[in-house]
Write an enzyme that holds these catalytic residues in place. Structure first.
Site, PDB file in Angstrom:
ATOM      1  N   ASP A 104      12.519  20.043  91.751  1.00 12.96           N
ATOM      2  CA  ASP A 104      12.600  20.417  93.167  1.00 12.96           C
ATOM      3  C   ASP A 104      11.383  21.190  93.640  1.00 12.96           C
ATOM      4  OD1 ASP A 104      14.902  19.344  94.087  1.00 12.96           O
ATOM      5  OD2 ASP A 104      16.148  21.100  93.687  1.00 12.96           O
TER       6      ASP A 104
ATOM      7  N   ARG B 239      20.074  25.754  88.383  1.00  8.42           N
ATOM      8  CA  ARG B 239      19.981  26.835  89.363  1.00  8.42           C
ATOM      9  C   ARG B 239      21.357  27.321  89.812  1.00  8.42           C
ATOM     10  NH1 ARG B 239      16.000  24.492  93.717  1.00  8.42           N
ATOM     11  NH2 ARG B 239      16.821  26.256  94.882  1.00  8.42           N
TER      12      ARG B 239
ATOM     13  N   ARG C 194      12.535  14.832  88.217  1.00  5.43           N
ATOM     14  CA  ARG C 194      12.069  15.023  89.594  1.00  5.43           C
ATOM     15  C   ARG C 194      12.381  16.457  90.000  1.00  5.43           C
ATOM     16  NH1 ARG C 194      15.676  10.216  90.315  1.00  5.43           N
ATOM     17  NH2 ARG C 194      14.441   8.431  89.601  1.00  5.43           N
TER      18      ARG C 194
END
Lengths: 248, 248
Positions: A52, A198, A50
């Site tokens: 972002d 990230r 999923r």
């Protein structure tokens, strides 16, 4: 009834991520709509990652079940005729009805985080790279990155809003390549916590800029606290490159 | 009064090219508007290359005259604060009041034409590369390209809608590089006719696909007829890389 596995590439710039949500258009929603048009069935794809809002993919994976007579291998072509040009089905094939893209014995995901490092932004890079205008020391980034290899509790590199309990993950490969102003962090692992890639990228950017010593990465890892790591690097730099199942 | 030279990069995807026109927004128009806001003066930039709709630039050049007290070198920064993120001023500097970006003793322009050559499109390439799904033979493209080097009458590689009389140009360098699915045609010359690089690219793509033998490029060149060459390759593949003046 058959189950079809899709390998999907998308430019995430104009999507609110993968998962359906009330406040914006998502990749999952587009796929469900186009599959309904194609098959006449109410289809809900199940995705592997999923991603972002703003994050890209070259090889995300999803499955769906259908009674359609379209051959599984032709489904990619048929869908691509209907999809917007920022979503492309790379391939489609039939899998067993109980095959699930998130639950398999061995899953390896590879992400790339792209940085454009130059004094002035390049508008042709802005959609697919994070821009860093300050000089970066890639050798120091590599030193810092080395501490992340292997099995660790990555809770320090996890978004505080996550609810997952087991925060141990294995980073199998972590390479940093430089080609002129382009720096790529390539990371492969058996799963990643929410925002983990990230946050790793944001931390390594701090190392590259000289805000952190490379050993700081080890300290953050060992602190096991969600507030220790660097900032979360922006989504445009991140691409889900591929997902490998059981060695293939 | 002073004259300021701008080096400009832009993602041309969402612009109707460089030159102001009634039916869409252009890079020139955006620059004039932002310069008016910045200086309070009615400014009309003079561009070096009037790139077509959808064509990109890393180093187009323009000049304008101003009474502004902003130092020439700071103009790039001041403009970048106001410009949309698909236009970036790479640098700004003062030049003599009679310096013109299109009329100089020696002008060398370098373009790159990018091709993404794979069975399935990559959505992260679609804005900056032309997509060719059929296999291509780069060695044959290089053979064909070799005929274009040097001084020739390029009228066969010119859009029929042009009105220019002297169609002799010199191609100084023409290289074709391949890196996996990415093929780049890089061409440097002392000026290019209307659509010339895209017609050369379209012709070399035909050679690469096997529709034309490499010697066909020589035949087209020698025919000196505007209808002989291959189709004009699409604009998204083309980037104006740089313009060099008098050896700098």
């Amino acid at each position: 009834m058959k189950r079809i596995k899709l390998t999907i590439a998308y430019d995430g710039t104009d999507y609110c991520g993968w998962q359906i949500q009330p406040n914006g258009i998502t990749v999952e929603e587009i796929l469900n709509k186009k599959l309904k048009k194609l098959t006449g069935e109410d289809i809900h794809v199940i995705g592997a990652s999923r991603t972002d809002s703003g994050v890209h993919a070259l090889g995300n994976v999803a499955v769906f079940d259908t009674e359609s007579s379209i051959p599984a291998e032709r489904m990619a072509y048929a869908l691509n005729q209907r999809l917007p040009d920022d979503i492309v089905i790379v391939s489609s094939k039939e899998v067993p009805l109980d095959w699930h893209p998130r639950y398999q014995d061995e899953i390896l995901k590879t992400y790339e985080y792209h940085i454009y490092n130059a004094p002035v932004q390049n508008p042709l890079k802005r959609r697919y790279s994070a821009f860093v205008s300050f000089p970066m020391n890639v050798e120091k980034m590599r030193e810092g990155a080395a501490y992340l290899l292997g099995e660790h509790d990555f809770v320090s590199f996890c978004n505080v809003r996550t609810s997952v309990e087991d925060t141990v993950r294995t980073v199998k490969e972590l390479m940093i390549e430089q080609e002129g102003p382009d720096i790529t962090i390539r990371i492969t692992g058996n799963g990643f916590l929410y925002n983990m890639v990230r946050i790793i990228a944001g931390t390594l950017i701090r190392v590259g800029r000289g805000f952190y010593e490379p050993t700081k990465v080890k300290e953050i890892l060992e602190a096991r606290e969600r507030t220790q790591a660097g900032v979360t690097a922006p989504p445009e730099g991140l691409t889900l490159v591929c997902i490998e199942y059981d060695g293939s």
